[in-house]
Design a protein around this motif. Structure first.
Motif, PDB file in Angstrom:
ATOM      1  N   VAL A 289       0.682  -1.261  -0.118  1.00  0.00           N
ATOM      2  CA  VAL A 289      -0.020   0.182  -0.011  1.00  0.00           C
ATOM      3  C   VAL A 289       0.825   1.209   0.033  1.00  0.00           C
TER       4      VAL A 289
ATOM      5  N   ALA B  63       2.001   1.842  -3.328  1.00  0.00           N
ATOM      6  CA  ALA B  63       1.056   2.130  -4.060  1.00  0.00           C
ATOM      7  C   ALA B  63       0.738   3.700  -4.095  1.00  0.00           C
TER       8      ALA B  63
ATOM      9  N   ALA C  18       0.490   5.320  -7.671  1.00  0.00           N
ATOM     10  CA  ALA C  18      -0.684   5.949  -7.857  1.00  0.00           C
ATOM     11  C   ALA C  18      -0.719   7.325  -8.533  1.00  0.00           C
TER      12      ALA C  18
ATOM     13  N   ARG D  18      -7.046   3.568  -8.634  1.00  0.00           N
ATOM     14  CA  ARG D  18      -8.219   2.899  -7.899  1.00  0.00           C
ATOM     15  C   ARG D  18      -7.807   1.093  -8.005  1.00  0.00           C
TER      16      ARG D  18
ATOM     17  N   THR E   9      -5.473  -0.402  -8.557  1.00  0.00           N
ATOM     18  CA  THR E   9      -4.297  -0.909  -7.697  1.00  0.00           C
ATOM     19  C   THR E   9      -4.316  -0.990  -6.191  1.00  0.00           C
ATOM     20  N   TYR E  10      -5.100   0.110  -5.740  1.00  0.00           N
ATOM     21  CA  TYR E  10      -5.362  -0.187  -4.289  1.00  0.00           C
ATOM     22  C   TYR E  10      -6.413  -1.070  -3.982  1.00  0.00           C
TER      23      TYR E  10
END
Length: 483
Positions: free
Chosen positions: A59, A62, A66, A229, A231-232
């Motif tokens: 995360v 990410a 992002a 979005r 990816t999360y």
């Protein structure tokens, strides 16, 4: 027909990309194989905590990913991020690592799909067919689905994903109501025992494939919103689902005894099936075995989609033959890159079949192991490139573009070191030949540096296209992004 078209086309939303990515991760396969090994050789009953730690690392990564995805849309995925952040030579190194990693992974997946399909059909239906025939059937199915376009593949993978996740959720719920989930897994004396390094390595291994979100940017409806979005969602789903399901399994086994119980099943790989037989019964366990076949096919399809897009992207800029960038007029599918990739993977798998080698201990161990390592290295390089890029442009958002991505990058480099040091365990084989496989990646890196020098001096148009392609595709994405 592919004609002279070179543009990818698709209308993927967040759910479509998530299906493509999670299918590559293959939750059911991950729990049965990676989860079982992690419990056995890692931290035993503390395995759920390892998945939660890995989730935090990804995360953090990410966050920067992002922000980069909003600026750069390209089917080259991480290699293009490295070009932007660390330069064209480093970008080619990342590209070569990606090509080695993904193509090896697909070759291993061809063997894995064939072997387990043969074993499951023999066990459930008494149908004894050689593994390599099932491998060929799987490859043919993947090729046909690929020609149908990425949108159709996403729908097929979505159905497969729902089925394989559902059977594990049923197992989780039954264990919860019959035995309960033990909170002892969160005690330091539990999750800090055994091999924390191996526990983290196998937990991180369950996330391999999430990075493919960026590869589908050119086929997304609104890439600058869809890719971050997706990816999360993918990372959080993988981490939470794996943590909860392994929590259920170690609770069923007994937190203190989970490591030893998993070790007893390590050779056969049937730990999850044995738990399922006890809690769900024979019929649903047979269903789980059949869904494992579906999961493996879905993983093969999804990994192939990723591998073929790297070939496509490198063909488009001239690093590889231009013909690889040809797409199908009907739906924009990279059919030439797809065909070449599948032929390569199939030839490798069939060579092992002709030699009479055991597919699991030879083909799967070697090629899945080096494929996993290659993708982990690619993730770590990309994490570095993202941090460097935002520092070079003096981005003022220190939290989103420096501190959090830096922490994620440190975590990824830690996983990379663990993967190199523990490669025999990662590959599942202590063969002297397999222990030498990690050296393929440094060799690929050196070759990339040599190729970069040749392009810079003798093929200036290719050298220039490495940067120009990024801007051209980003501009095209901006023009079709909804305002």
């Amino acid at each position: 027909m592919s004609g002279n078209e070179t543009s990818l086309r698709g209308h993927l939303g967040v759910s479509g990309i998530v299906f493509l990515v999670l299918a590559a991760v293959a939750p059911l396969t991950g729990i049965i194989v990676i989860g079982g090994i992690g419990i056995a050789v890692g931290t035993g009953g503390g395995t759920p905590v390892m998945f939660l730690i890995a989730t935090v690392v990804f995360v953090l990564f990410a966050v920067g990913y992002a922000q980069m995805a909003k600026k750069l849309v390209n089917a080259g995925g991480f290699y293009t991020y490295v070009v932007r952040g660390l330069g064209r030579t480093a970008g080619l190194v990342a590209a070569f690592v990606a090509v080695v990693g993904y193509n090896c992974f697909v070759a291993g997946a061809v063997g894995t799909s064939g072997f387990f399909t043969s074993a499951v059909f023999d066990s459930v239906f008494g149908l004894n067919v050689p593994w390599w025939i099932w491998s060929l059937v799987s490859v043919a199915g993947v090729w046909l689905l690929t020609r149908a376009g990425i949108d159709f593949s996403a729908k097929v993978l979505g159905v497969a994903l729902v089925c394989e996740v559902s059977i594990l959720l049923v197992l989780d719920v039954v264990i919860l109501f019959r035995t309960g989930f033990s909170f002892a897994v969160f005690r330091p004396e539990v999750f800090a025992t055994g091999s924390v390094g191996l526990g983290l390595l196998f937990a991180a291994n369950a996330f391999v494939g999430f990075e493919a979100t960026g590869l589908f940017g050119e086929e997304a409806r609104d890439p600058k919103r869809t890719i971050p979005r997706a990816t999360y969602v993918a990372i959080v789903f993988i981490g939470v689902f794996a943590a909860v399901t392994t929590w259920a399994i170690v609770s069923a086994l007994g937190v203190r005894n989970a490591g030893a119980a998993a070790a007893d099943h390590l050779a056969t790989g049937d730990l999850v099936f044995s738990v399922s037989a006890e809690y769900l019964g024979t019929a649903l366990t047979d269903v789980m075995q059949l869904l494992l076949v579906v999961s493996l096919f879905a993983a093969l399809l999804a990994l192939h989609n990723s591998a073929s897009r790297y070939l496509y992207a490198l063909g488009r800029v001239g690093v590889l033959p231009k013909r690889l960038s040809r797409t199908r007029r009907k739906n924009g599918s990279p059919v030439v890159a797809s065909t070449v990739q599948l032929v390569l993977a199939t030839v490798i798998a069939m060579a092992y079949a002709v030699a009479g080698a055991n597919p699991v201990t030879s083909l799967v161990a070697a090629f899945t192991g080096i494929g996993t390592l290659g993708i982990i290295v690619l993730q770590a390089i990309a994490a570095t490139a993202i941090v460097v890029h935002f520092r070079r442009v003096r981005d003022a958002r220190w939290g989103k573009t420096f501190l959090l991505p830096l922490l994620g990058g440190i975590g990824l480099w830690t996983v990379t070191v663990l993967a190199f040091v523990n490669f025999p365990q990662l590959a599942g084989s202590d063969s002297p030949v397999i222990t030498l496989l990690p050296w393929l990646l440094p060799v690929a890196a050196v070759l990339a540096v040599v190729v970069a020098a040749v392009f810079r001096s003798a093929k200036k148009h290719v050298w220039d296209s490495l940067e120009q392609d990024l801007d051209r595709v980003a501009q095209r994405a901006a023009e079709r992004t909804p305002q």
